[in-house]
Design a protein around this motif. Sequence first.
Motif, PDB file in Angstrom:
ATOM      1  N   ASP A   2       0.826  -1.199   0.000  1.00  0.00           N
ATOM      2  CA  ASP A   2       0.000   0.000   0.000  1.00  0.00           C
ATOM      3  C   ASP A   2       0.869   1.261   0.000  1.00  0.00           C
ATOM      4  O   ASP A   2       2.095   1.198   0.005  1.00  0.00           O
ATOM      5  CB  ASP A   2      -0.971  -0.001   1.179  1.00  0.00           C
ATOM      6  N   LEU A   3       0.206   2.386  -0.024  1.00  0.00           N
ATOM      7  CA  LEU A   3       0.883   3.682  -0.128  1.00  0.00           C
ATOM      8  C   LEU A   3       1.858   3.913   1.024  1.00  0.00           C
ATOM      9  O   LEU A   3       2.955   4.432   0.832  1.00  0.00           O
ATOM     10  CB  LEU A   3      -0.166   4.799  -0.180  1.00  0.00           C
ATOM     11  N   TRP A   4       1.472   3.500   2.232  1.00  0.00           N
ATOM     12  CA  TRP A   4       2.320   3.762   3.395  1.00  0.00           C
ATOM     13  C   TRP A   4       3.645   3.011   3.308  1.00  0.00           C
ATOM     14  O   TRP A   4       4.678   3.526   3.745  1.00  0.00           O
ATOM     15  CB  TRP A   4       1.574   3.408   4.682  1.00  0.00           C
TER      16      TRP A   4
END
Length: 56
Positions: A2-4
Amino acid sequence: MDLWNWLEYAAWALSALFGLYMVVDWLKTDSSYSEDVLTSSREGELEAMTEEEHRG
């Protein structure tokens, strides 16, 4: 992923680049200037002269 996770990897990469830049700059500065120049304090000398003028 994911983005994180991507942001975390980007932050670690930037941190490593900044650290590498600091080491390269340190070595470049250390080889360009003598230890006397690097440890001198021109500003301190100017302050001392100014204080003497005000006292005298």
